[in-house]
Design an enzyme around this catalytic site. Structure first.
Site, PDB file in Angstrom:
ATOM      1  N   HIS A 160      42.545  54.125  40.349  1.00  0.00           N
ATOM      2  CA  HIS A 160      41.216  53.522  40.399  1.00  0.00           C
ATOM      3  C   HIS A 160      40.814  53.056  38.991  1.00  0.00           C
ATOM      4  CE1 HIS A 160      37.209  52.751  41.866  1.00  0.00           C
ATOM      5  NE2 HIS A 160      36.712  53.459  40.877  1.00  0.00           N
TER       6      HIS A 160
ATOM      7  N   ARG B  36      44.335  41.458  49.107  1.00  0.00           N
ATOM      8  CA  ARG B  36      44.860  42.801  49.446  1.00  0.00           C
ATOM      9  C   ARG B  36      43.889  43.455  50.432  1.00  0.00           C
ATOM     10  NH1 ARG B  36      46.526  42.957  43.589  1.00  0.00           N
ATOM     11  NH2 ARG B  36      48.717  43.591  43.547  1.00  0.00           N
TER      12      ARG B  36
ATOM     13  N   ARG C  38      46.816  38.998  53.125  1.00  0.00           N
ATOM     14  CA  ARG C  38      47.963  39.876  53.368  1.00  0.00           C
ATOM     15  C   ARG C  38      47.587  40.932  54.397  1.00  0.00           C
ATOM     16  NH1 ARG C  38      50.646  43.186  48.574  1.00  0.00           N
ATOM     17  NH2 ARG C  38      48.801  44.493  48.758  1.00  0.00           N
TER      18      ARG C  38
ATOM     19  N   GLU D 192      59.430  41.408  48.322  1.00  0.00           N
ATOM     20  CA  GLU D 192      59.324  42.585  47.458  1.00  0.00           C
ATOM     21  C   GLU D 192      60.424  43.617  47.745  1.00  0.00           C
ATOM     22  OE1 GLU D 192      55.307  44.056  47.952  1.00  0.00           O
ATOM     23  OE2 GLU D 192      55.403  43.898  50.121  1.00  0.00           O
TER      24      GLU D 192
ATOM     25  N   ASN E 110      55.772  43.509  41.569  1.00  0.00           N
ATOM     26  CA  ASN E 110      55.520  44.938  41.281  1.00  0.00           C
ATOM     27  C   ASN E 110      56.475  45.806  42.090  1.00  0.00           C
ATOM     28  OD1 ASN E 110      53.337  43.814  39.991  1.00  0.00           O
ATOM     29  ND2 ASN E 110      51.842  44.423  41.524  1.00  0.00           N
ATOM     30  N   ASP E 111      56.550  45.537  43.387  1.00  0.00           N
ATOM     31  CA  ASP E 111      57.438  46.326  44.231  1.00  0.00           C
ATOM     32  C   ASP E 111      58.888  45.871  44.084  1.00  0.00           C
ATOM     33  OD1 ASP E 111      56.003  48.373  45.580  1.00  0.00           O
ATOM     34  OD2 ASP E 111      54.877  46.802  46.601  1.00  0.00           O
TER      35      ASP E 111
ATOM     36  N   ARG F  50      57.044  52.981  40.647  1.00  0.00           N
ATOM     37  CA  ARG F  50      56.062  52.284  39.820  1.00  0.00           C
ATOM     38  C   ARG F  50      54.899  53.184  39.410  1.00  0.00           C
ATOM     39  NH1 ARG F  50      53.462  48.025  44.255  1.00  0.00           N
ATOM     40  NH2 ARG F  50      51.562  48.003  43.034  1.00  0.00           N
TER      41      ARG F  50
ATOM     42  N   CYS G  58      52.819  36.778  43.067  1.00  0.00           N
ATOM     43  CA  CYS G  58      51.486  37.389  43.001  1.00  0.00           C
ATOM     44  C   CYS G  58      51.516  38.786  42.383  1.00  0.00           C
ATOM     45  CB  CYS G  58      50.843  37.434  44.385  1.00  0.00           C
ATOM     46  SG  CYS G  58      51.800  38.361  45.592  1.00  0.00           S
TER      47      CYS G  58
HETATM   48  C1  PEP Z   1      53.557  43.479  44.493  1.00  0.00           C
HETATM   49  O1  PEP Z   1      54.196  44.403  44.998  1.00  0.00           O
HETATM   50  O2  PEP Z   1      53.945  42.809  43.533  1.00  0.00           O
HETATM   51  C2  PEP Z   1      52.216  43.132  45.026  1.00  0.00           C
HETATM   52  C3  PEP Z   1      51.590  42.051  44.619  1.00  0.00           C
HETATM   53  O3  PEP Z   1      51.656  43.960  45.931  1.00  0.00           O
HETATM   54  P1  PEP Z   1      50.998  45.382  45.586  1.00  0.00           P
HETATM   55  O4  PEP Z   1      50.876  45.509  44.084  1.00  0.00           O
HETATM   56  O5  PEP Z   1      49.685  45.380  46.273  1.00  0.00           O
HETATM   57  O6  PEP Z   1      51.971  46.344  46.175  1.00  0.00           O
HETATM   58 MG    MG Z   2      53.679  45.238  46.904  1.00  0.00          MG
END
Ligand code: PEP
Ligand code: MG
Length: 557
Positions: free
Chosen positions: A176, A283, A319, A417, A440-441, A451, A488
């Protein structure tokens, strides 16, 4: 640099004490008055949050229910009147018994509930000892916040403009605290072990969030050095700001598409619509967080419609619910999993909860009449996933048709991802209308590094040559199929990586509003030919370190 403001809901454990004979009633009356103060304080926070984001206010209804909990409110008076416990000891101990039961369970949802009980106990004891609210909304002077953790109740009514930096003991990149810091553009250093025992209220502290350095009571030389750094940082930020409202164009004139990442769809987030080309990632799971009941079809419809209307003809990539892994919610039952990131997450969880999936689809389809809706599926691993999801979307459309409920044209796309879908991007592109790279994933699955786990941070390498190679394969496949492809994840808002991503063929990026200005500036600084040359060199390196050094070098040239 600024004065430390310690924000801590922690309390000293009261000593086990009994009341003098005849004083029991006075302690009980005081408990009732503290309880009333707590309810008033929660109501105030609830109202201020409700005016900004009604869905987020539900957690405060749950907090009120805890204050009014029947068992607790039978036990505390009984302990005071019959066993002569002092009021503060009774509050502490009765809540401790409940917490003991809640903490023993392995169910993450119940564990989350324990955090709420803990929160309320701290509040009651704070009020018992006559301490004022420590909500961050009380902050009037610029300061550096030092906290154990930042919870939604603490940041309600928060004045981001007064916060110079945020330091916390717990919390990773998706906590958060991190979300709050990023959305306000506040420098933050999170996960500092022993922070609160090493700082004092009002101490001066210098923070470099880029390096992750915090210096308490800096010497004169350091103060001068940090004043210089902060001058450079602020000038740089001001310079980048001049790009915020301009079009994103490379120096050779190629237009790049800038999407917005949003989560709660409040006015602050939607305010960025005037200088972005659409929503690149909505999201929607945030509508499900911080509450004990599922958002209804109607509630979701209202929010989706608001976002679609706000962006008009520009695409809004909504999404589908991406719960699981790092994102747990109280309103959906999830079984304990040893490896939640490899478990029942995103689209998999939707398949296991068809009612929840279909309710969201109905809300989104109905809202599609009000704008340009693109639906995006999270955590897709195979063509089977895509086909199954498309079938459910078709069934939902048929259901609406039967009920004579109207909906518009939509596009269906996927998040890239999971590495195995990136490796068959060409086949996936035939099945869908568009895709977006969730770096990110993608990075955590590709590098096999959680992560959220600071202990394996060095293994989570966004600049790993394998990442850029996989991104190249994916982008090339979608570009060849003439299907839109964007990015993204955080890598798409990293100004060092932007030229390489353009060089690999990306023309669409999506990011939080705070990153838009810096990204547009990075885009304006290169030609496509230079970007392609940088991409070529990047792909020839063998380690993340070499790539990082090269990209930093390029940026200072
Ligand atoms: C990602 O995984 O890059 C992504 C944008 O989704 P989140 O960070 O919400 O998992
Ligand atoms: Mg993701």
């Amino acid at each position: 640099m600024g004065h430390i403001y310690i924000y801590d809901e922690k309390f000293d454990i009261p000593s086990e004490s009994l009341v003098a004979a005849g004083e029991e009633q006075a302690h009980l009356d005081r408990y009732y008055s503290v309880k009333k103060e707590a309810l008033d304080e929660i109501e105030k926070i609830k109202l201020s949050v409700e005016s900004v984001d009604p869905s987020k206010a539900e957690i405060f209804t749950a907090h009120k229910e805890i204050v009014e909990d029947i068992i607790i409110n039978e036990e505390i008076p009984a302990r005071i009147l019959n066993e002569h416990w002092a009021g503060d000891w009774a509050i502490y101990q009765v809540y401790e018994t409940v917490l003991g039961v809640l903490r023993k369970t392995a169910d993450p949802l119940i564990a989350e509930r324990a955090a709420d009980f803990d929160d309320i106990r701290a509040m009651l004891l704070r009020l018992w000892y006559g301490q004022k609210s420590s909500s961050l909304s009380a902050i009037k002077e610029p300061c550096v916040i030092a906290a154990r953790e930042l919870k939604p109740s603490g940041t309600a009514g928060f004045n981001g403009g007064k916060i110079l930096a945020i330091l916390t003991e717990t919390g990773g990149v998706t906590s958060h605290a991190a979300i709050i810091a990023k959305s306000y553009g506040i420098p933050a250093v999170l996960g500092i072990e022993g922070l609160l025992s090493s700082v004092k209220q009002g101490q001066i502290c210098a923070v470099d969030a880029g390096e992750g350095t915090v210096i308490i009571d800096p010497e004169e030389g350091i103060v001068k050095e940090y004043q210089k750094k902060s001058g450079v940082f602020n000038r740089d930020r001001k310079d980048a700001e001049t790009f915020r409202k301009r079009e994103a164009v490379t120096s050779c004139g190629i237009r790049i598409d800038i999407g917005l990442n949003i989560s709660n769809a409040d006015d602050d987030e939607l305010g960025a619509q005037s200088y972005t080309d659409g929503v690149g990632l909505f999201r929607t799971e945030f509508l499900y967080m911080g509450r004990n009941t599922l958002p209804s079809e109607e509630e979701q419809f209202t929010t989706y419609r608001k976002v679609l209307e706000c962006f008009g003809k520009r695409p809004v990539i909504l999404r589908i619910l991406d719960i699981g892994g790092d994102k747990q919610v109280s309103c959906i039952e999830q079984k304990h999993e040893d490896n939640p990131f490899l478990g029942n997450r995103g689209l998999r969880l939707c398949f296991n909860n068809p009612d929840i999936f279909k309710t969201q689809l109905r809300a989104a389809l109905r809202a599609s009449l009000y704008g340009n809706l693109w639906l995006m599926l999270p955590m897709v691993g195979s063509l089977d996933d895509i086909r199954k999801a498309k079938e459910i979307i078709s069934e939902t459309k048929d259901g609406l048709k039967k009920e004579k409920v109207q909906f518009g044209e939509i596009k269906i796309g996927i998040m890239i991802e999971v590495p195995c879908i990136a490796l068959i991007a060409g086949s996936a592109a035939k099945e869908v209308d568009f895709a977006s790279i969730g770096s990110n994933d993608l990075c955590q699955y590709l590098c096999a590094a959680d992560r959220m786990n600071a202990a394996v941070e060095t293994y989570y390498q966004s600049y790993h040559p394998g990442m850029f190679r996989l991104i190249k394969e994916t982008v090339t496949a979608f570009n060849n199929a003439k299907k839109p492809i964007s990015i993204c994840g955080e890598l798409g808002s990293d100004p060092f990586a932007i030229p390489v991503l353009i060089g690999l063929g990306l023309r669409k990026f999506s990011m939080g509003a705070a990153s838009v200005a810096v990204v547009k500036r990075a885009i304006s600084a290169v030609t496509v030919a230079q970007a392609e040359e940088m991409a070529r060199k990047t792909l020839a390196f063998s380690t993340a370190g070499e790539i990082e050094r090269y990209l930093v070098e390029c940026s200072v040239k």
